[in-house]
Design a protein around this motif. Structure first.
Motif, PDB file in Angstrom:
ATOM      1  N   THR A 174       0.840  -1.201   0.000  1.00  0.00           N
ATOM      2  CA  THR A 174       0.000   0.000   0.000  1.00  0.00           C
ATOM      3  C   THR A 174       0.879   1.256   0.000  1.00  0.00           C
ATOM      4  OG1 THR A 174      -0.228   0.699   2.336  1.00  0.00           O
ATOM      5  CG2 THR A 174      -1.545  -1.216   1.650  1.00  0.00           C
ATOM      6  N   HIS A 175       0.251   2.334  -0.455  1.00  0.00           N
ATOM      7  CA  HIS A 175       0.854   3.676  -0.347  1.00  0.00           C
ATOM      8  C   HIS A 175      -0.162   4.483   0.466  1.00  0.00           C
ATOM      9  CE1 HIS A 175       3.341   2.904  -4.157  1.00  0.00           C
ATOM     10  NE2 HIS A 175       2.416   1.978  -4.230  1.00  0.00           N
ATOM     11  N   LEU A 176      -0.271   4.167   1.735  1.00  0.00           N
ATOM     12  CA  LEU A 176      -1.397   4.642   2.541  1.00  0.00           C
ATOM     13  C   LEU A 176      -1.260   6.092   2.995  1.00  0.00           C
ATOM     14  CD1 LEU A 176      -3.785   2.751   3.602  1.00  0.00           C
ATOM     15  CD2 LEU A 176      -2.653   2.881   5.806  1.00  0.00           C
ATOM     16  N   GLY A 208      -3.815  15.101  -0.354  1.00  0.00           N
ATOM     17  CA  GLY A 208      -4.448  15.456  -1.630  1.00  0.00           C
ATOM     18  C   GLY A 208      -5.157  14.263  -2.251  1.00  0.00           C
ATOM     19  N   ASN A 209      -5.790  14.508  -3.380  1.00  0.00           N
ATOM     20  CA  ASN A 209      -6.324  13.374  -4.143  1.00  0.00           C
ATOM     21  C   ASN A 209      -6.264  13.724  -5.621  1.00  0.00           C
ATOM     22  OD1 ASN A 209      -8.969  14.035  -5.403  1.00  0.00           O
ATOM     23  ND2 ASN A 209      -9.480  14.550  -3.274  1.00  0.00           N
ATOM     24  N   ARG A 210      -6.545  12.763  -6.465  1.00  0.00           N
ATOM     25  CA  ARG A 210      -6.337  12.971  -7.901  1.00  0.00           C
ATOM     26  C   ARG A 210      -7.614  12.675  -8.688  1.00  0.00           C
ATOM     27  NH1 ARG A 210      -0.957  10.313  -7.484  1.00  0.00           N
ATOM     28  NH2 ARG A 210      -1.209   9.405  -9.534  1.00  0.00           N
ATOM     29  N   ALA A 211      -8.736  13.136  -8.123  1.00  0.00           N
ATOM     30  CA  ALA A 211     -10.022  12.877  -8.790  1.00  0.00           C
ATOM     31  C   ALA A 211     -10.087  13.562 -10.149  1.00  0.00           C
ATOM     32  CB  ALA A 211     -11.174  13.348  -7.897  1.00  0.00           C
ATOM     33  N   ILE A 249       2.143  11.008  -9.885  1.00  0.00           N
ATOM     34  CA  ILE A 249       2.830  10.891  -8.596  1.00  0.00           C
ATOM     35  C   ILE A 249       3.286  12.265  -8.109  1.00  0.00           C
ATOM     36  CG2 ILE A 249       4.888   9.947  -7.458  1.00  0.00           C
ATOM     37  CD1 ILE A 249       4.601   7.487  -9.364  1.00  0.00           C
ATOM     38  N   MET A 250       3.786  13.117  -9.041  1.00  0.00           N
ATOM     39  CA  MET A 250       4.316  14.416  -8.607  1.00  0.00           C
ATOM     40  C   MET A 250       3.230  15.328  -8.032  1.00  0.00           C
ATOM     41  SD  MET A 250       7.399  13.966  -8.784  1.00  0.00           S
ATOM     42  CE  MET A 250       7.743  15.570  -8.083  1.00  0.00           C
ATOM     43  N   ALA A 251       2.003  15.189  -8.510  1.00  0.00           N
ATOM     44  CA  ALA A 251       0.908  15.989  -7.941  1.00  0.00           C
ATOM     45  C   ALA A 251       0.721  15.621  -6.478  1.00  0.00           C
ATOM     46  CB  ALA A 251      -0.380  15.738  -8.730  1.00  0.00           C
ATOM     47  N   ASP A 263      -2.585  -2.100  -3.175  1.00  0.00           N
ATOM     48  CA  ASP A 263      -1.824  -1.005  -3.803  1.00  0.00           C
ATOM     49  C   ASP A 263      -2.504   0.327  -3.504  1.00  0.00           C
ATOM     50  OD1 ASP A 263       0.169   0.256  -5.238  1.00  0.00           O
ATOM     51  OD2 ASP A 263      -0.670  -0.183  -7.212  1.00  0.00           O
ATOM     52  N   PHE A 264      -3.191   0.416  -2.385  1.00  0.00           N
ATOM     53  CA  PHE A 264      -3.975   1.634  -2.111  1.00  0.00           C
ATOM     54  C   PHE A 264      -3.108   2.871  -2.352  1.00  0.00           C
ATOM     55  CE2 PHE A 264      -5.621   5.172   0.171  1.00  0.00           C
ATOM     56  CZ  PHE A 264      -6.971   5.130  -0.120  1.00  0.00           C
ATOM     57  N   ASN A 265      -3.520   3.728  -3.271  1.00  0.00           N
ATOM     58  CA  ASN A 265      -2.803   4.972  -3.574  1.00  0.00           C
ATOM     59  C   ASN A 265      -3.748   5.899  -4.324  1.00  0.00           C
ATOM     60  OD1 ASN A 265      -2.145   5.243  -6.611  1.00  0.00           O
ATOM     61  ND2 ASN A 265      -1.668   3.083  -6.223  1.00  0.00           N
ATOM     62  N   PRO A 266      -3.411   7.208  -4.396  1.00  0.00           N
ATOM     63  CA  PRO A 266      -4.377   8.151  -4.975  1.00  0.00           C
ATOM     64  C   PRO A 266      -4.446   8.131  -6.499  1.00  0.00           C
ATOM     65  CG  PRO A 266      -2.375   9.294  -4.323  1.00  0.00           C
ATOM     66  CD  PRO A 266      -2.228   7.874  -3.844  1.00  0.00           C
TER      67      PRO A 266
END
Ligand code: NIG
Ligand code: FE
Length: 408
Positions: A74-76, A80-83, A105-107, A318-321
């Motif tokens: 995971t990347h817990l 921010g989020n990337r909606a 990733i950079m955001a 793999d939880f990540n935004p």
């Protein structure tokens, strides 16, 4: 019987999916005793009549016990989020293109660098609780959204604190080589040197991590750069693992395995004819069906070849935004079956014994056996295949961590 008299706690009339050798390895109508946070005895109910009276009428009705679930990738911890990127991708913009334009990733790195440790902790809590509510008792947490020595270590400290505050094992992993920070855009090797010469040694010294991960990819780092990171990790006594063959075949999996990686993860572009390094080094193949689904990937990991080669397959969120904002390990089990054609038994092994192996902690986690940690889940099910089958309806009766029942 003495073990039950001495036990701190015991469970009666349960069926067990012990997950020995990656199979359900069912034991029916058992009693399980726990002492000092470990499983101290597993006995047939019939052997305990003297101790508990006449149990036949209750045979197996206590529910099913499995090992506690393990989310090994995971990347817990991030802000921010990337909606909005999700919207862009649905309009046809590829993930790699978004990354090349400074998004991706950079955001998340920009938002994460600005956040305090307390803010990052608060943001991670509901994600962690969502996993725990489904029976997860061990979570691997990667850094990777800091990309400076101070910010990567900040993420690892947040991960460690989650494990101190909540009844869950947290396994932190340093993923400094996740993306190239803009400060180093003209000199990636200088960033790799920073990772190798400062980020890893200091993390090892401060005991912030046990493992080091990389993103071996066109939009990540080259195999040569990943090799340097792995060498530095090993020199500091840390385990290694890799995000490999997610978007293209750079042979990162073979490189990582040949250097002794615990796991190689993603693997959609893994060459099915080149699995020997994984076999030789007992490297686990970690499948991430959430990222496959969310990126609308069509190329499947070489499941049949992995299975035929006897390579253990783990399954994680793999939880990540960016590629898998999906905090459900049960759903991943279901997707591993419907999308990747794992059997429900393989999916359960993928979140128990094989996930433990992917984290290097199989000696005391991932199985129901005497001596293992008493991290277990008691389920209201008729058969363990249900765990990969029905989604969205809880069948969890008890989540047991370190021998104690915890409510999330
Ligand atoms: O596992 N592949 C690289 N890392 C993550 C995605 C990270 C992100 O997009 O924020 C992954 O898919
Ligand atoms: Fe990942």
């Amino acid at each position: 019987m003495q073990a039950f008299i001495d036990a701190d706690r015991y469970w009666l009339n349960v069926n067990l999916a012990t997950m020995q050798q990656g199979r359900y390895a069912v034991q029916q109508d058992r009693a399980v005793a726990v002492k000092d946070g470990r499983i101290s005895a597993i006995e047939p109910m019939s052997a305990l009549q003297e101790f508990i009276g006449r149990p036949e009428a209750l045979a197996g009705k206590g529910g099913w016990l499995t090992p506690g679930l393990i989310d090994c990738h995971t990347h817990l911890v991030f802000a921010g989020n990337r909606a909005t990127e999700f919207e862009q991708r649905l309009q046809g913009v590829p993930y790699e293109q978004i990354a090349k334009q400074g998004g991706g990733i950079m955001a998340t790195v920009r938002a994460t660098r600005e956040a305090s440790e307390q803010q990052l902790f608060d943001l991670a809590v509901p994600r962690l609780q969502a996993l725990m509510r489904e029976g997860v008792t061990t979570v691997e947490v990667k850094s990777g959204y800091g990309l400076s020595v101070a910010d990567e270590h900040k993420l690892l400290r947040v991960a460690r604190r989650l494990g101190e505050v909540f009844a869950v094992n947290i396994e932190p992993t340093l993923l400094g080589a996740h993306a190239l920070p803009s400060e180093y855009k003209d000199n990636p090797d200088a960033y790799i040197a920073l990772v190798c010469e400062e980020m890893i040694p200091q993390a090892a010294e401060q005991q912030l991590t046990r493992a080091v991960d990389v993103f071996c990819e066109g939009i990540g780092f080259t195999p040569a750069q990943c090799e340097a990171v792995f060498s530095a990790a090993k020199a500091h006594g840390l385990a290694i693992k890799g995000h490999t063959e997610q978007l293209s075949d750079l042979k990162g999996s073979q490189l990582a395995a040949s250097m002794g990686a615990l796991s190689v993860d993603h693997l959609e572009y893994l060459d099915a004819t080149q699995l020997q390094p994984l076999v030789d080094n007992h490297t686990v193949a970690v499948l991430l069906p959430g990222a496959f689904y969310f990126l609308r990937e069509t190329r499947l990991p070489p499941i049949e070849a992995l299975r035929a080669a006897g390579i253990p397959m783990a399954v994680a969120t793999d939880f990540n935004p960016g590629t898998s904002p999906l905090a459900s390990l049960r759903w991943m089990m279901g997707m591993a079956c419907t999308l990747f054609r794992l059997t429900p038994e393989e999916a359960l092994a993928g979140v128990t014994c094989h996930a433990a192996q992917a984290l290097g902690c199989a000696a005391d986690r991932g199985l129901l056996a005497v001596g293992q940690r008493a991290d277990m889940v008691l389920w209201d099910i008729q058969h363990p295949a249900e765990l990969a089958y029905q989604q969205g309806v809880s069948c969890l009766k008890q989540r047991i961590f370190n021998g104690e029942v915890h409510h999330v």
